[in-house]
Design a protein around this motif. Structure first.
Motif, mmCIF file in Angstrom:
data_model
loop_
_atom_site.group_PDB
_atom_site.id
_atom_site.type_symbol
_atom_site.label_atom_id
_atom_site.label_comp_id
_atom_site.label_asym_id
_atom_site.label_seq_id
_atom_site.Cartn_x
_atom_site.Cartn_y
_atom_site.Cartn_z
ATOM 1 N N MET A 9 0.824 -1.208 0.000
ATOM 2 C CA MET A 9 0.000 0.000 0.000
ATOM 3 C C MET A 9 0.861 1.262 0.000
ATOM 4 N N VAL A 10 0.636 2.086 -1.012
ATOM 5 C CA VAL A 10 1.297 3.378 -1.140
ATOM 6 C C VAL A 10 0.217 4.393 -1.493
ATOM 7 N N ILE A 11 0.230 5.545 -0.802
ATOM 8 C CA ILE A 11 -0.744 6.587 -1.123
ATOM 9 C C ILE A 11 -0.037 7.933 -1.246
ATOM 10 N N ARG A 12 -0.718 8.861 -1.883
ATOM 11 C CA ARG A 12 -0.179 10.221 -2.017
ATOM 12 C C ARG A 12 -0.152 10.889 -0.642
ATOM 13 N N ALA A 13 0.941 11.530 -0.325
ATOM 14 C CA ALA A 13 1.102 12.184 0.974
ATOM 15 C C ALA A 13 0.065 13.283 1.188
ATOM 16 N N ASP A 14 -0.297 13.979 0.131
ATOM 17 C CA ASP A 14 -1.248 15.089 0.289
ATOM 18 C C ASP A 14 -2.689 14.621 0.511
ATOM 19 N N LYS A 15 -2.943 13.325 0.426
ATOM 20 C CA LYS A 15 -4.281 12.781 0.690
ATOM 21 C C LYS A 15 -4.492 12.465 2.170
ATOM 22 N N ILE A 16 -3.411 12.451 2.953
ATOM 23 C CA ILE A 16 -3.495 12.083 4.363
ATOM 24 C C ILE A 16 -4.031 13.248 5.187
ATOM 25 N N ILE A 17 -5.081 12.974 5.949
ATOM 26 C CA ILE A 17 -5.662 13.964 6.851
ATOM 27 C C ILE A 17 -5.024 13.838 8.231
ATOM 28 N N ALA A 18 -4.877 12.595 8.708
ATOM 29 C CA ALA A 18 -4.311 12.368 10.039
ATOM 30 C C ALA A 18 -3.679 10.987 10.117
ATOM 31 N N ILE A 19 -2.685 10.888 10.999
ATOM 32 C CA ILE A 19 -2.090 9.602 11.339
ATOM 33 C C ILE A 19 -2.203 9.475 12.854
ATOM 34 N N LEU A 20 -2.899 8.439 13.305
ATOM 35 C CA LEU A 20 -3.096 8.219 14.735
ATOM 36 C C LEU A 20 -2.367 6.961 15.176
ATOM 37 N N ASP A 21 -1.739 7.036 16.325
ATOM 38 C CA ASP A 21 -1.096 5.872 16.919
ATOM 39 C C ASP A 21 -2.173 4.931 17.445
ATOM 40 N N HIS A 22 -2.047 3.660 17.171
ATOM 41 C CA HIS A 22 -3.045 2.674 17.590
ATOM 42 C C HIS A 22 -3.215 2.668 19.099
ATOM 43 N N THR A 58 -7.775 9.247 5.470
ATOM 44 C CA THR A 58 -7.891 10.073 4.274
ATOM 45 C C THR A 58 -9.358 10.479 4.131
ATOM 46 N N LYS A 59 -9.662 11.186 3.074
ATOM 47 C CA LYS A 59 -11.037 11.659 2.871
ATOM 48 C C LYS A 59 -12.043 10.507 2.805
ATOM 49 N N ASP A 60 -11.658 9.409 2.158
ATOM 50 C CA ASP A 60 -12.598 8.317 1.916
ATOM 51 C C ASP A 60 -12.274 7.015 2.640
ATOM 52 N N THR A 61 -11.066 6.901 3.192
ATOM 53 C CA THR A 61 -10.604 5.611 3.688
ATOM 54 C C THR A 61 -9.815 5.748 4.979
ATOM 55 N N ILE A 62 -9.891 4.708 5.817
ATOM 56 C CA ILE A 62 -9.013 4.567 6.970
ATOM 57 C C ILE A 62 -8.157 3.332 6.720
ATOM 58 N N TYR A 63 -6.845 3.516 6.760
ATOM 59 C CA TYR A 63 -5.904 2.418 6.573
ATOM 60 C C TYR A 63 -5.362 2.015 7.933
#
Length: 87
Positions: A9-22, A58-63
């Motif tokens: 899985m690779v995504i565009r950096a500008d699509k990321i809204i937040a990164i949360l620690d589990h 991201t806007k549409d997905t949680i990875y």
């Protein structure tokens, strides 16, 4: 630029809204509430069978990524530095 989230899985950096620690999601009721709401509204993608260490929103997905939020943060910072050097 792109950020590798684990597995294939690779995504565009500008699509990321937040990164949360589990682990931090268990510490804060606000984080739990936010993540619960996001999971209801968005597609959730488990990147690997390993225990998730971070959530990438991201806007549409949680990875759910097996890579720590700190490592993903460093990858994002490296991307920013490269972009600045290209200017």
């Amino acid at each position: 630029m792109f950020i590798h989230l684990g597995g294939d899985m690779v995504i565009r950096a500008d699509k990321i809204i937040a990164i949360l620690d589990h682990q931090s999601t268990g510490l804060s009721k606000e984080n739990q509430s936010f993540l619960s709401k996001q999971k209801k509204e968005k597609e959730t993608v488990l990147i690997s069978d390993d225990q998730p260490k971070s959530y990438i929103i991201t806007k549409d997905t949680i990875y759910l990524s097996p890579i720590s939020s700190q490592t993903l943060k460093r990858r994002g910072e490296t991307t920013t530095i490269l972009l600045e050097e290209e200017k």
